[in-house]
Enzyme design. Structure first.
Site, short mmCIF file in Angstrom:
data_model
loop_
_atom_site.label_atom_id
_atom_site.label_comp_id
_atom_site.label_asym_id
_atom_site.label_seq_id
_atom_site.Cartn_x
_atom_site.Cartn_y
_atom_site.Cartn_z
N CYS A 141 -7.13 7.82 0.58
CA CYS A 141 -6.19 8.31 -0.43
C CYS A 141 -6.88 9.73 -0.70
O CYS A 141 -7.89 9.89 -1.53
CB CYS A 141 -5.81 7.21 -1.44
SG CYS A 141 -5.93 5.79 -1.06
N CYS A 151 -4.42 -8.09 -15.86
CA CYS A 151 -3.81 -7.21 -14.57
C CYS A 151 -4.92 -6.78 -13.68
O CYS A 151 -6.12 -6.48 -14.20
CB CYS A 151 -3.18 -5.93 -15.18
SG CYS A 151 -2.48 -4.74 -13.63
N CYS A 199 -6.67 -4.23 -17.65
CA CYS A 199 -6.36 -4.09 -16.36
C CYS A 199 -7.60 -3.53 -15.68
O CYS A 199 -8.57 -2.78 -15.84
CB CYS A 199 -5.60 -2.81 -15.91
SG CYS A 199 -4.03 -2.79 -16.93
N ARG A 232 5.04 3.37 -17.78
CA ARG A 232 3.83 3.82 -18.50
C ARG A 232 3.36 5.39 -18.20
O ARG A 232 3.44 5.61 -17.02
CB ARG A 232 2.84 2.90 -17.78
CG ARG A 232 1.34 3.35 -18.63
CD ARG A 232 0.38 2.35 -18.14
NE ARG A 232 0.46 1.04 -18.60
CZ ARG A 232 0.73 -0.25 -17.72
NH1 ARG A 232 0.24 0.25 -16.61
NH2 ARG A 232 0.85 -1.24 -18.16
N CYS A 257 3.44 -4.78 -11.10
CA CYS A 257 3.38 -3.20 -11.71
C CYS A 257 3.16 -2.09 -10.55
O CYS A 257 2.10 -2.17 -9.99
CB CYS A 257 1.97 -3.44 -12.55
SG CYS A 257 1.34 -1.62 -13.28
N CYS A 295 -8.13 10.41 -4.31
CA CYS A 295 -8.98 9.58 -5.04
C CYS A 295 -10.65 9.73 -5.00
O CYS A 295 -11.23 9.99 -4.04
CB CYS A 295 -9.10 8.25 -4.32
SG CYS A 295 -9.60 6.62 -5.27
N CYS A 324 -14.88 3.05 -1.08
CA CYS A 324 -13.72 2.61 -0.55
C CYS A 324 -13.42 3.01 0.82
O CYS A 324 -13.63 4.16 1.05
CB CYS A 324 -12.63 3.09 -1.44
SG CYS A 324 -11.08 2.15 -0.97
N1 SAM Z 1 -7.97 0.45 -4.60
C1 SAM Z 1 -6.65 -0.44 -5.00
C2 SAM Z 1 -5.58 0.52 -4.39
O1 SAM Z 1 -5.61 1.56 -4.11
O2 SAM Z 1 -4.48 -0.18 -4.10
C3 SAM Z 1 -6.70 -0.25 -6.48
C4 SAM Z 1 -7.21 0.85 -7.25
S1 SAM Z 1 -6.26 2.37 -7.14
C5 SAM Z 1 -7.44 3.53 -8.01
C6 SAM Z 1 -4.80 2.29 -8.14
C7 SAM Z 1 -4.02 3.44 -8.14
O3 SAM Z 1 -4.42 4.47 -9.05
C8 SAM Z 1 -3.69 4.25 -7.22
O4 SAM Z 1 -2.85 3.68 -6.07
C9 SAM Z 1 -3.07 5.67 -7.61
O5 SAM Z 1 -1.78 5.70 -7.84
C10 SAM Z 1 -4.04 5.78 -9.00
N2 SAM Z 1 -4.99 6.82 -8.96
C11 SAM Z 1 -6.11 6.83 -8.46
N3 SAM Z 1 -6.75 8.01 -8.54
C12 SAM Z 1 -5.88 8.92 -9.05
C13 SAM Z 1 -5.91 10.08 -9.64
N4 SAM Z 1 -7.04 11.05 -9.25
N5 SAM Z 1 -4.84 10.52 -10.26
C14 SAM Z 1 -3.89 9.89 -10.56
N6 SAM Z 1 -3.72 8.61 -10.08
C15 SAM Z 1 -4.93 8.12 -9.53
FE1 SF4 Z 2 -9.75 3.02 -2.28
FE2 SF4 Z 2 -9.10 4.90 -4.16
FE3 SF4 Z 2 -7.37 4.47 -2.15
FE4 SF4 Z 2 -7.61 2.54 -4.08
S1 SF4 Z 2 -6.53 4.78 -4.31
S2 SF4 Z 2 -7.57 2.35 -1.84
S3 SF4 Z 2 -9.75 2.77 -4.57
S4 SF4 Z 2 -9.40 5.29 -1.96
#
Ligand code: SAM
Ligand code: SF4
Ligand code: DTB
Length: 336
Positions: free
Chosen positions: A64, A135, A104, A267, A195, A67, A60
């Site tokens: 973040c 979702c 989802c 949730r 959501c 992530c 990606c």
């Molecule tokens: N890539 C898309 C985005 O970020 O909008 C969708 C998938 S992303 C994995 C969805 C959400 O999962 C993130 O915004 C975050 O809130 C949550 N998330 C991701 N990694 C996480 C982690 N290690 N621990 C807790 N929540 C996490």
């Molecule tokens: Fe990409 Fe992870 Fe951020 Fe979603 S949460 S935008 S998958 S880096």
């Protein structure tokens, strides 16, 4: 403030002081109040269950800091292209057989292309025809993309605020907090259920937790579904090694979310493998009424369905059944 909280009104004008006052209540008072609000709006012994599937994993472009899927960090995760439709259908059928009512699908994209969306729409239609709620979480959306998803019958779009606007820059630099609000506006404007929630345990302050919940509760309309995630610490990400959030502080945040957004499904999301059954029980008492169910979240582990079934049995909790026809008729193609 306390009268409004007890009066169970749906409000979109919560002040930060009011929210701090809730957080500062004695634990028993806060939980009593949250449980009171919960009982006025929901059956306290029913929990909605959703199952996640990562339909496109890793590589990606976003950064973040929590992530596993960001290309910027070496987390050892194998990247995968968009899954074939048949695999998605098979996973949804398995989830349905285990009792999930919502499926989802998450993609590690900054935003989908219109071509990506063609494929995801096929998935939505196929999962919907299995009699499940759908979702997706695909990153940022344009107005026309949100409309296409609505026309495909999508029930929910997940897009989290993640944290407070003030702490946000410590976590993500490749898109702004405002970008997130804009996507939520597109989703809401298209008539798809929203959501939206966030993550706790990233090193944020109590004020950041209050501010994140304030932002969610003061959206023009509350999200129908509010995922509260506890950070899953992934090796190789910048947030690995963060000080974990105290379990009772997490429970308090769930209780405040319940009071601020009385009719939303709150949730208890990522992070349950690190929580005791007792902490989870307190979260349900504080007003959480939805979980992710099944062995995997997107790329990390979740408690097994057997464990959750045993926990539900110990707590006298039943999974909420889905009356899809009624659900889609009352909400014009969407859920609660
Ligand atoms: N890539 C898309 C985005 O970020 O909008 C969708 C998938 S992303 C994995 C969805 C959400 O999962 C993130 O915004 C975050 O809130 C949550 N998330 C991701 N990694 C996480 C982690 N290690 N621990 C807790 N929540 C996490
Ligand atoms: Fe990409 Fe992870 Fe951020 Fe979603 S949460 S935008 S998958 S880096
Ligand atoms: C949400 O708030 N939590 C889910 C879902 N929305 C997409 C994702 C949790 C991901 C946890 C880390 C992982 O498994 O990669």
């Amino acid at each position: 403030m306390t009268t409004a909280a007890l009066a169970n009104e749906v409000r979109n004008d919560w002040s930060l002081d009011e929210i701090h006052d809730l957080f500062a209540l004695p634990f028993n008072d806060l939980l009593f109040r949250a449980q009171t609000v919960h009982r006025r709006n929901f059956d306290p012994n029913l929990v909605q269950v959703s199952t996640l599937l990562s339909i496109k994993t890793g590589a990606c472009a976003e950064d973040c800091a929590y992530c596993s899927q960001s290309a910027k960090y070496d987390t050892g995760l194998a990247r995968e292209r968009l899954l074939p439709l048949a695999e998605v259908i098979a996973a949804a059928e398995t989830a349905r057989a285990k009792g999930a009512t919502r499926f989802c699908m998450g993609a590690a994209w900054r935003n989908p292309t219109d071509k990506n969306l063609d494929r995801v729409i096929e998935m939505i239609q196929a999962v919907r025809s299995l009699g499940m709620q759908t979702c997706v979480t695909l990153g940022m959306l344009s107005e026309s993309q949100a409309r296409r998803l609505r026309d495909a019958g999508l029930d929910y779009y997940n897009h989290n605020l993640d944290t407070s606007p003030e702490f946000y820059g410590n976590v993500i630099t490749t898109r702004t907090f405002q970008d997130r609000l804009d996507t939520l506006r597109q989703v809401r404007g298209a008539g798809i259920n929203v959501c939206a929630g966030g993550i706790l345990g990233m090193g944020e302050s109590g004020n950041d937790r209050a501010r994140m919940l304030q932002e969610l509760a003061n959206l023009p309309q509350h999200p129908e579904s509010v995922p509260i995630n506890m950070l899953v610490q992934v090796e190789g990400t910048p947030l690995h090694g963060s000080e974990p959030i105290d379990a009772l502080a997490f429970v308090r945040s769930i209780a405040v979310a319940r009071i601020l957004m009385p009719r939303s499904y709150v949730r208890l999301s990522a992070g349950r493998t690190e929580m005791s059954d007792e902490t989870q029980a307190l979260c349900f008492f504080a007003g959480a009424n939805s979980i992710f169910y099944g062995e995997r979240l997107l790329t990390t582990d979740n408690p097994g369905a057997d464990h959750d079934q045993a926990l539900f049995a110990r707590l006298g909790i039943a999974r909420e059944a889905l009356d899809l026809e009624a659900d889609r008729q009352t909400c014009g193609g969407s859920g609660h």
